[in-house]
Scaffold this active site. Structure first.
Site, PDB file in Angstrom:
ATOM      1  CG  ASN A 189      12.651  10.549  -6.128  1.00 37.65           C
ATOM      2  OD1 ASN A 189      13.288   9.952  -7.001  1.00 37.65           O
ATOM      3  ND2 ASN A 189      13.216  10.991  -5.009  1.00 37.65           N
ATOM      4  CB  ALA A 208       0.347   6.057   0.599  1.00 40.26           C
ATOM      5  CE  LYS A 228      -4.181  -1.900   2.180  1.00 35.69           C
ATOM      6  NZ  LYS A 228      -3.741  -3.224   2.679  1.00 35.69           N
TER       7      LYS A 228
HETATM    8  O1  6AU Z   1      -9.432 -11.377   6.053  1.00 32.77           O
HETATM    9  P1  6AU Z   1      -8.739 -10.434   7.008  1.00 32.77           P
HETATM   10  O2  6AU Z   1      -9.646  -9.349   7.525  1.00 32.77           O
HETATM   11  O3  6AU Z   1      -8.022 -11.153   8.124  1.00 32.77           O
HETATM   12  O4  6AU Z   1      -7.549  -9.754   6.184  1.00 32.77           O
HETATM   13  C1  6AU Z   1      -7.785  -8.915   5.094  1.00 32.77           C
HETATM   14  C2  6AU Z   1      -6.487  -8.527   4.430  1.00 32.77           C
HETATM   15  C3  6AU Z   1      -5.529  -7.734   5.318  1.00 32.77           C
HETATM   16  C4  6AU Z   1      -5.704  -6.288   4.884  1.00 32.77           C
HETATM   17  O5  6AU Z   1      -4.515  -5.535   5.003  1.00 32.77           O
HETATM   18  C5  6AU Z   1      -6.123  -6.435   3.413  1.00 32.77           C
HETATM   19  O6  6AU Z   1      -6.755  -7.717   3.294  1.00 32.77           O
HETATM   20  N1  6AU Z   1      -7.063  -5.408   2.901  1.00 32.77           N
HETATM   21  C6  6AU Z   1      -6.781  -4.668   1.727  1.00 32.77           C
HETATM   22  C7  6AU Z   1      -5.754  -5.003   0.767  1.00 32.77           C
HETATM   23  C8  6AU Z   1      -5.546  -6.351   0.336  1.00 32.77           C
HETATM   24  O7  6AU Z   1      -5.160  -4.155   0.166  1.00 32.77           O
HETATM   25  C9  6AU Z   1      -7.591  -3.604   1.365  1.00 32.77           C
HETATM   26  C10 6AU Z   1      -8.799  -3.369   2.059  1.00 32.77           C
HETATM   27  O8  6AU Z   1      -9.575  -2.507   1.690  1.00 32.77           O
HETATM   28  N2  6AU Z   1      -9.098  -4.179   3.123  1.00 32.77           N
HETATM   29  C11 6AU Z   1      -8.266  -5.179   3.559  1.00 32.77           C
HETATM   30  O9  6AU Z   1      -8.631  -5.875   4.513  1.00 32.77           O
HETATM   31  O10 6AU Z   1      -4.209  -8.180   5.043  1.00 32.77           O
END
Ligand code: 6AU
Length: 282
Positions: free
Chosen positions: A119, A115, A113
């Protein structure tokens, strides 16, 4: 961690196959419509392994992660990591994970992620302790800094044959990634479709010029939230009702009291059944 069971209304995104005819095709057929070689290979692998399951391995010890991945590797198309939470991270971890990705045939997605400005993300992606670009087939970024973040990551990742996912939406309650933010994200993906392979989102964005892979986190068959803003939907909701392609499951697989081997097969089946249903639904 307390898991809550607050019911959420089932989502229906409209008739996704009518909204986007590409969803009438199998993953392997759609591979032809994507330009990024890694995206093509991923779609082909999904069909071959009959898996649209990505497991989010959010554990903090190298040995625990590698043992879990070796167990569930046969059932997944993508293993998702957060390497900055690993207490004993080293290059040996990377080598062992890479060996497992070859043994079980899955892609590695480092959920970094990014953000920051172009650069800075170039340095974060290529250098430092983790050297993410050297081993992660896929990574992702927020689009809050503007298009430069995609340009910066692309300079590093494209020559290495990597792919990028843009966070177009988030699964957590109160997410600000909506409306024009999401819309701009889609436009940058179109513009950089050689490197952007798709989106993190809860639904398909229909009828974009290019085909993209949608990966959906926030997936749970048993609970609806985690008491910290995470919101869970079922594979059926995101794949059949909302046209997503890959489910991302973390604690549903290895949370307290769960048998990861049983749960990985259960989620794999739920994801694949949903995909079959979407293809055959009249
Ligand atoms: O099934 P969980 O809730 O144990 O884990 C969900 C995983 C975590 C979060 O960092 C990630 O998905 N995630 C992401 C990602 C993949 O980018 C985006 C988001 O909106 N929600 C989310 O849970 O590793």
């Amino acid at each position: 961690m307390a898991l809550t069971a607050t019911p959420r209304t089932a989502t229906f995104c409209g008739d996704v196959r009518k909204m986007d005819a590409r969803l009438n095709h199998q993953y392997s057929e759609r591979a032809n419509g994507l330009s990024n070689p890694l995206a093509k290979s991923l779609l082909a692998l999904m069909e071959e392994k009959q898996s649209n399951l990505s497991v989010a391995v959010d554990l903090t010890k190298k040995a625990d992660i590698l043992a879990l991945v070796d167990k569930i590797g046969p059932f997944v198309c993508v293993i998702k990591t957060h390497v900055d939470v690993i207490e004993d991270f080293d290059q040996d971890f990377v080598q062992q994970l890479t060996a497992l990705s070859k043994k079980h045939r899955f892609f590695i997605f480092e959920d970094r992620k990014f953000a920051d400005i172009g650069n800075t993300v170039k340095l974060q992606y290529s250098s430092g302790v983790y050297k993410i670009a050297s081993w992660a087939h896929i990574t992702n970024c927020h689009t809050v800094p503007g298009e430069g973040i995609v340009q910066g990551l692309k300079e590093v990742g494209l020559p290495l044959g990597r792919g990028l996912l843009l966070l177009a939406e988030m699964s957590s309650k109160g997410s600000l990634a909506t409306g024009s933010y999401t819309q701009n994200t889609l436009e940058w993906a179109e513009k950089h479709s050689d490197f952007c392979i798709g989106f993190i989102a809860g639904r398909r964005f229909p009828n974009l010029q290019h085909d993209f892979i949608t990966m959906s986190p926030g997936i749970g068959l048993d609970v609806k939230g985690d008491g910290m803003g995470q919101q869970y939907r079922t594979p059926h909701e995101v794949i059949v009702n909302c046209g997503s392609d890959i489910i991302i499951v973390g604690r549903g697989i290895y949370g307290a009291g769960r048998d990861p081997l049983v749960e990985a097969q259960r989620y794999k089946k739920a994801g694949w059944d949903a995909y079959q249903k979407r293809l055959t639904r009249k």
